[in-house]
Design an enzyme around this catalytic site. Sequence first.
Site, PDB file in Angstrom:
ATOM      1  N   GLU A 111      43.439 -16.296   2.783  1.00  0.00           N
ATOM      2  CA  GLU A 111      44.341 -17.331   2.310  1.00  0.00           C
ATOM      3  C   GLU A 111      44.826 -18.096   3.533  1.00  0.00           C
ATOM      4  O   GLU A 111      45.677 -17.614   4.287  1.00  0.00           O
ATOM      5  CB  GLU A 111      45.534 -16.727   1.549  1.00  0.00           C
ATOM      6  CG  GLU A 111      46.437 -17.767   0.906  1.00  0.00           C
ATOM      7  CD  GLU A 111      47.719 -18.041   1.684  1.00  0.00           C
ATOM      8  OE1 GLU A 111      48.515 -18.886   1.228  1.00  0.00           O
ATOM      9  OE2 GLU A 111      47.931 -17.431   2.747  1.00  0.00           O
ATOM     10  N   ASP A 153      47.210 -12.409   3.163  1.00  0.00           N
ATOM     11  CA  ASP A 153      48.213 -13.467   3.076  1.00  0.00           C
ATOM     12  C   ASP A 153      48.533 -14.026   4.452  1.00  0.00           C
ATOM     13  O   ASP A 153      48.668 -13.287   5.428  1.00  0.00           O
ATOM     14  CB  ASP A 153      49.484 -12.893   2.446  1.00  0.00           C
ATOM     15  CG  ASP A 153      50.587 -13.915   2.318  1.00  0.00           C
ATOM     16  OD1 ASP A 153      50.403 -14.882   1.558  1.00  0.00           O
ATOM     17  OD2 ASP A 153      51.627 -13.759   2.991  1.00  0.00           O
TER      18      ASP A 153
END
Length: 657
Positions: free
Chosen positions: A341, A299
Amino acid sequence: MTPVDKIDISPQKEAARTLERLVPRLETAFAEFIEVHPDQWAVFRKRLRDHFPSLFTVLLHLYGDQYDFFYHLEALLKTITKAWITRSDQLKILDAERMKAPNWFQNHQMLGGVCYVNQFAGDLIGIHTKIPYFKELGLTYLHLMPLFRSPEGENDGGYAISSYREVDPELGTMDQLRSLAGDLRAEGISLVLDFVFNHTSDEHIWAQRARAGDLDYQNYYHMFPDRTLPDAYETHLREIFPDEHPGAFTYFEDISKWVWTTFHSNQWDLNYANPEVFNRMAEEMLFLANQGVEVLRLDAVAFVWKSMGTNCENLPEAHLIIQAYNTIARIAAPALLFKSEAIVHPDQVAKYIHTGECQLSYNPLLMALLWNTLATRQVDLLQYSMQKRFAIPEGCAWVNYVRCHDDIGWTFSDEDAASLGINAFDHRQFLNAFYTGRFEGSFGRGLPFQENLKTGDARISGTCASLAGLEKALKEETALEVELAVRRILLIHNVILSIGGIPLIYLGDEIGMLNDYSYRLNPAKSDDSRWVHRLPSDPAHHTERNDPSTIPGRIFQGLRHLIQLRKSSPQIGGEGPVFIDTGNPHVFGYLRGQDDDLMLILNNFSETLQTIPHDKLGLCKFGSQVQDLVGSTTLGDNADLSLAPFQYVWLRRVDGG
């Protein structure tokens, strides 16, 4: 101990010398295991020797100027070794299988699904009961959104993590998660979880100790006694969530300090300039790998390293941190893959994709441009950008999606748009207006997210069905519009299923779920429009999925047909597509397969009939008839092709290849 930058020796030689010194210490520390399992130790020691030079070189760059570099290095090696020793036999078998077939994820059988545990099935036990449904849909990859313990109320959808080793009690336990991972794996489904490594919640034990005044733990974060340094940093930083707090820092009165909080005030950015932070997060990563997680979505990768005088995004050290974690995984848990991501400029997205960094990556550019193409009916920007940017290094794969848990940001390249005479700023304003229903004639019914009225910047929230026109059509009770909306939904899913990489379905989209506006009644969610598409599963829609006379049934059955077609078409795996000029501004086309067994896939992004001349089909060189595998129709020699509104075809030579 001598600082590394004073050592007059090459990193490679120093790596070899350091390992020779440290291996005996490891063998002493883990002598009991080694005595019982000498063959396993030999395998591990070889992997350690193979990968240590790369790990050492990266860590030398990151932390070599610190006086206790070798202390932290030895501690890290002990963490790696302990994680491998405690890894289950079943996972070690998986490691061996994946090392023999490292490109397993590029197979045409791959299909991903993503959901929130509580929204889709209540808890982990509920997810377990859904395994037959996952098999029915054809999933081989299941991404469960953040399910760890996090603050009550606002927690950024679970991305404010209070413990990486505790499941949210309302969802279940870590034992249940580990059991679920094993049962999914037995059914051929890989478990995917998020590794939120840029920040922790302010309720994490490290943050609690920092707030209690522990200086060691305060050094786990970026904390400042006054605004001097925050002001200097913010000269170059952009605001991510200006609605919540301006800038990137939050003041906490109880400790009289400013804390770096890039995203939300309860998410404290970790200080990766501290090697102790790197080591502790490596330990958390390997713990998750040992629960049976096969893919970790990394993330917010762009933000993990801070440097004065920069925008603190996509810095070289961020890449080095990921490379180091990847190398650690190759040593202790080789089956583990990383998925990047990075919702940033496409040039920056590509830099995270490499076998030595992230083997997988979300493809935000394709997602954004699919919606752009539905709005404009013009394939020029999609085709141009894919031709230029779809190719990635060998041994890697895109994860392609039409929707995810997050908003839609219009992340196309301004340079690509300018090459086609498109003003990027104006075009983004158009797309925001179109997908919030503010543009006359729009079919989209989304909501703005983080809208800045001063700059006009915004992103878009909404389910696939609502954005594709189904909500509007049902409200107006227009049969033709319902038909077109269903076709739009199937069309963009057809692209992600056929273009290459791993297709990822946001569960609920496969049965046409509409926006759920009830989130506005929940104070913890009312300010975050993304909850409009993070909606609970609807049993009625699931019941109707097998009835083709219903809208959920039409969408589900249409997707199932495409999924089965994908799984029976080896051409879809392996190397990426060759994009072609179809000679029609509304039709997006690409070739899959090899020269002796080609498949041509065409997608009509218009609600009107479109024709492709035979000489543009790319199959005329075969001199034979071709068949559409989607509809099982055959085209004769030298026949033009007509595509109905939003129709897609998979064309292949009749006599095979």
